[in-house]
Design an enzyme around this catalytic site. Structure first.
Site, PDB file in Angstrom:
ATOM      1  N   HIS A 163       0.689  -1.299  -0.095  1.00  0.00           N
ATOM      2  CA  HIS A 163       0.004   0.182  -0.001  1.00  0.00           C
ATOM      3  C   HIS A 163       0.750   1.370   0.102  1.00  0.00           C
ATOM      4  CE1 HIS A 163      -3.337  -2.764   0.344  1.00  0.00           C
ATOM      5  NE2 HIS A 163      -2.906  -3.015   1.579  1.00  0.00           N
TER       6      HIS A 163
ATOM      7  N   CYS B  64      -6.621  -6.722   4.190  1.00  0.00           N
ATOM      8  CA  CYS B  64      -7.904  -6.642   4.834  1.00  0.00           C
ATOM      9  C   CYS B  64      -8.944  -7.481   4.402  1.00  0.00           C
ATOM     10  CB  CYS B  64      -8.351  -5.260   4.771  1.00  0.00           C
ATOM     11  SG  CYS B  64      -8.215  -4.475   3.034  1.00  0.00           S
TER      12      CYS B  64
HETATM   13  C1  LIG Z   1      -4.737  -9.926   7.742  1.00  0.00           C
HETATM   14  C2  LIG Z   1      -4.692  -8.466   7.724  1.00  0.00           C
HETATM   15  C3  LIG Z   1      -6.200  -7.473   7.568  1.00  0.00           C
HETATM   16  C4  LIG Z   1      -5.785  -6.403   7.743  1.00  0.00           C
HETATM   17  N1  LIG Z   1      -6.906  -5.479   8.018  1.00  0.00           N
HETATM   18  C5  LIG Z   1      -6.687  -4.032   7.808  1.00  0.00           C
HETATM   19  C6  LIG Z   1      -7.885  -3.189   7.910  1.00  0.00           C
HETATM   20  O1  LIG Z   1      -9.042  -3.802   7.593  1.00  0.00           O
HETATM   21  N2  LIG Z   1      -7.908  -1.909   7.962  1.00  0.00           N
HETATM   22  C7  LIG Z   1      -6.415  -1.516   7.901  1.00  0.00           C
HETATM   23  O2  LIG Z   1      -6.487  -0.262   7.693  1.00  0.00           O
HETATM   24  N3  LIG Z   1      -5.500  -2.152   7.832  1.00  0.00           N
HETATM   25  C8  LIG Z   1      -5.408  -3.622   7.906  1.00  0.00           C
HETATM   26  N4  LIG Z   1      -4.218  -4.268   7.806  1.00  0.00           N
HETATM   27  C9  LIG Z   1      -3.064  -3.699   7.940  1.00  0.00           C
HETATM   28  C10 LIG Z   1      -2.424  -3.456   6.551  1.00  0.00           C
HETATM   29  O3  LIG Z   1      -2.628  -4.411   5.644  1.00  0.00           O
HETATM   30  C11 LIG Z   1      -1.175  -2.893   6.673  1.00  0.00           C
HETATM   31  O4  LIG Z   1      -1.088  -1.891   7.288  1.00  0.00           O
HETATM   32  C12 LIG Z   1      -0.596  -2.590   5.114  1.00  0.00           C
HETATM   33  O5  LIG Z   1      -0.387  -3.656   4.551  1.00  0.00           O
HETATM   34  C13 LIG Z   1       0.727  -1.678   5.377  1.00  0.00           C
HETATM   35  O6  LIG Z   1       1.097  -1.554   4.128  1.00  0.00           O
HETATM   36  P1  LIG Z   1       2.770  -1.333   3.697  1.00  0.00           P
HETATM   37  O7  LIG Z   1       2.759  -0.884   2.261  1.00  0.00           O
HETATM   38  O8  LIG Z   1       3.204  -0.240   4.621  1.00  0.00           O
HETATM   39  O9  LIG Z   1       3.504  -2.691   4.151  1.00  0.00           O
HETATM   40  P2  LIG Z   1       3.467  -4.150   3.725  1.00  0.00           P
HETATM   41  O10 LIG Z   1       2.076  -4.426   3.498  1.00  0.00           O
HETATM   42  O11 LIG Z   1       4.020  -4.950   4.421  1.00  0.00           O
HETATM   43  O12 LIG Z   1       4.341  -4.200   2.402  1.00  0.00           O
HETATM   44  C14 LIG Z   1       5.557  -4.053   2.351  1.00  0.00           C
HETATM   45  C15 LIG Z   1       6.129  -4.684   1.059  1.00  0.00           C
HETATM   46  O13 LIG Z   1       7.451  -4.522   0.940  1.00  0.00           O
HETATM   47  C16 LIG Z   1       8.101  -5.693   0.683  1.00  0.00           C
HETATM   48  N5  LIG Z   1       9.529  -5.931   1.072  1.00  0.00           N
HETATM   49  C17 LIG Z   1       9.873  -5.818   2.071  1.00  0.00           C
HETATM   50  N6  LIG Z   1      11.249  -5.759   2.310  1.00  0.00           N
HETATM   51  C18 LIG Z   1      11.702  -5.865   1.039  1.00  0.00           C
HETATM   52  C19 LIG Z   1      13.040  -5.795   0.461  1.00  0.00           C
HETATM   53  N7  LIG Z   1      14.154  -5.736   1.231  1.00  0.00           N
HETATM   54  N8  LIG Z   1      13.044  -6.109  -0.782  1.00  0.00           N
HETATM   55  C20 LIG Z   1      11.989  -6.101  -1.631  1.00  0.00           C
HETATM   56  N9  LIG Z   1      10.857  -5.734  -1.331  1.00  0.00           N
HETATM   57  C21 LIG Z   1      10.562  -5.936   0.195  1.00  0.00           C
HETATM   58  C22 LIG Z   1       7.150  -7.082   0.966  1.00  0.00           C
HETATM   59  O14 LIG Z   1       7.238  -8.097   0.129  1.00  0.00           O
HETATM   60  C23 LIG Z   1       5.832  -6.218   0.831  1.00  0.00           C
HETATM   61  O15 LIG Z   1       5.134  -6.290  -0.325  1.00  0.00           O
HETATM   62  C24 LIG Z   1      -4.306  -5.697   7.550  1.00  0.00           C
HETATM   63  C25 LIG Z   1      -3.305  -6.393   7.852  1.00  0.00           C
HETATM   64  C26 LIG Z   1      -3.576  -7.866   7.651  1.00  0.00           C
HETATM   65  C27 LIG Z   1      -2.343  -8.726   7.755  1.00  0.00           C
END
Ligand SMILES: Cc1cc2nc3c(=O)[nH]c(=O)nc-3n(C[C@H](O)[C@H](O)[C@H](O)COP(=O)(O)OP(=O)(O)OC[C@H]3O[C@@H](n4cnc5c(N)ncnc54)[C@H](O)[C@@H]3O)c2cc1C
Length: 442
Positions: free
Chosen positions: A10, A42
């Site tokens: 995200h 989510c």
């Molecule tokens: C089951 C579940 C339900 C959820 N429900 C909700 C909800 O209803 N409402 C809400 O607001 N939030 C919800 N969340 C939380 C939400 O999903 C997370 O806050 C969100 O995914 C964060 O996004 P992000 O991009 O910061 O990190 P992440 O989703 O953790 O993505 C990080 C990305 O970085 C990549 N990455 C990491 N390190 C490396 C590297 N060294 N090299 C290359 N790639 C790398 C990973 O592969 C990953 O794709 C939920 C989470 C889960 C697990």
């Protein structure tokens, strides 16, 4: 301007799309170690529960979409190390094992989080699963086909949603948590009591106040969960005990909180020039207390990712912080909360008062109506509103978004009493619930 992005869920997707739109000449490369991007975690519980039939709806972008914006997406590429001072990345192509170096003018860190995996005996047994990404979701669905007994460890919102999904699919479900009630971080006891009653009435076993000591298996597959107070036969365990930020690559290079979350300023700048961060790998400013907190939510991730793009060249738009606003549906109960609960305010040593109103949400002359319970937490001296929770069968969760605005703008309970809200018998009463609760505080 050469922009490197690490991670494309995200926060990464929001940062990339907005950067590409704002700076069409930027040369943007994103490295993602997974085989998909922009997965909506989510939706996992809804997918596991069979409510969502086509999982493709859980993705809102793709490398092809990003390439239309001129972005190079390197899938199955793991960033192995980062030299922030010299602006260099070491990357491994996970398909070919080829390793190479890349450089950047601006770095966007959106590496997110990973589930906490405690060092418990038997943790590596087959069928002890995580719930974070699309591959996990598919694994859970596949393994659940042959499972009668399912144990979910962790009664946060992810665990709780999965419990309901499994129960609706006819499994015998046990929810284990060392805390003595479910969702303790989000809701006060009078709210979680209602939710717990709903689970129990659907036959879910709540093993609360119990600490998992080990997993026991047969043929390398989990068969039993042993806690300090009991043991539970199982075919499948889902671990949902929380998340930790993915920031090992940046240790000793940028400022981090003790749990490893990156500290960013209101423009999403890390402690090093030209290095920005957003999403689950960051701490955020939590407005009710004014301190940095780790609150991994998709809402924070998309906001912060968008702000990185806006502030990439010049600081333009400040992040206003968060109240950690969240919502959940547990069977027929629509529940939402924002800011501090009474219990979390006490933990934060803030002297608070609370006021609760329980009333039918619309006039009793209407053919149907039902009751809602709204609680507001406010600071004793200043009367500043710090938190709110609602539960009702009719969906009134949007009023918690209003309360989020109220907290963000530091309104007092006295001011809330006379805010102008509409009245229309289909929807509410002449005194809106939010006015009513504040009037009662007086
Ligand atoms: C089951 C579940 C339900 C959820 N429900 C909700 C909800 O209803 N409402 C809400 O607001 N939030 C919800 N969340 C939380 C939400 O999903 C997370 O806050 C969100 O995914 C964060 O996004 P992000 O991009 O910061 O990190 P992440 O989703 O953790 O993505 C990080 C990305 O970085 C990549 N990455 C990491 N390190 C490396 C590297 N060294 N090299 C290359 N790639 C790398 C990973 O592969 C990953 O794709 C939920 C989470 C889960 C697990």
């Amino acid at each position: 301007m050469k922009v490197a992005v690490i991670g494309c869920t995200h926060a990464g997707t929001a940062a990339i799309i907005n950067t590409a739109n704002l700076y069409p000449d930027a040369e943007i490369t994103v490295y993602e170690r997974n085989d998909n991007i922009s997965f909506l975690s989510c939706g996992i519980a809804l997918y596991v529960g069979g409510v969502i039939k086509d999982p493709q709806g859980l993705f809102y972008s793709s490398p092809q979409e990003l390439s239309k914006l001129g972005v190079t997406t390197k899938m199955l590429h793991h960033v192995e190390s980062v030299d922030i001072n010299n602006k260099k990345l070491q990357v491994k192509n996970l398909k070919t094992n080829e390793q190479f170096e890349d450089s950047f003018d601006k770095l966007i860190i959106t590496t997110g989080s990973w589930p906490i995996i405690p060092p418990i005996e038997g943790i590596n047994l087959k069928n002890v699963l995580l719930s974070k990404n699309f591959n996990h979701a598919n694994d859970i669905i596949e393994k659940a086909k042959d499972a009668n007994n399912v144990v979910v460890v962790g009664a946060g919102y992810i665990g709780v949603e999965l419990v309901e999904a499994f129960e609706m699919n006819g499994k015998n479900v046990t929810l284990i948590d060392m805390q003595d009630r479910i969702l303790p971080k989000y809701l006060d006891k009078e709210y979680t009591d209602v939710a717990e009653k709903a689970f129990r009435s659907h036959g879910v076993k709540l093993a609360l106040g119990e600490k998992v000591q080990r997993f026991e298996g047969k043929d390398e597959t989990v068969k039993r969960v042993v806690t300090d107070r009991g043991q539970y036969e199982t075919d499948l365990v889902i671990l949902c005990i929380g998340f930790k930020p993915n920031t090992e690559l940046f240790k000793d290079q940028i400022d981090l909180l003790d749990n490893g979350a990156i500290i960013v300023d209101e423009y999403m700048r890390t402690s090093k020039k030209d290095v920005f961060a957003a999403g689950d790998n960051c701490a955020v400013i939590y407005n009710p207390t004014g301190e940095h907190r780790y609150i991994p939510l998709a809402t924070n991730a998309v906001r912060m990712g968008t702000l990185v793009a806006r502030n990439l060249v010049n600081p333009r738009t400040k992040y206003m912080g968060t109240q950690g606003t969240s919502g959940i549906k547990i069977y027929e109960h629509c529940i939402a909360a924002t800011g501090l609960t009474e219990e979390s305010a006490k933990d934060a040593r803030i002297d608070v008062k609370t006021v609760t109103v329980e009333d039918n949400y619309r006039p009793e002359f209407m053919p149907t109506y039902d009751s809602a319970k709204l609680k507001v937490v406010y600071e004793k001296g200043s009367k500043k509103i710090l938190g709110a929770q609602i539960i009702s069968k009719t969906d009134l969760t949007q009023c918690i978004n209003t309360m989020s605005v109220v907290i963000q703008n530091k309104m007092t309970i006295d001011e809330l009493a006379f805010v102008d809200f509409f009245f229309q018998p289909h929807f509410n009463k002449p005194w809106n619930l939010l006015n009513q609760v504040a009037l009662q505080a007086e």
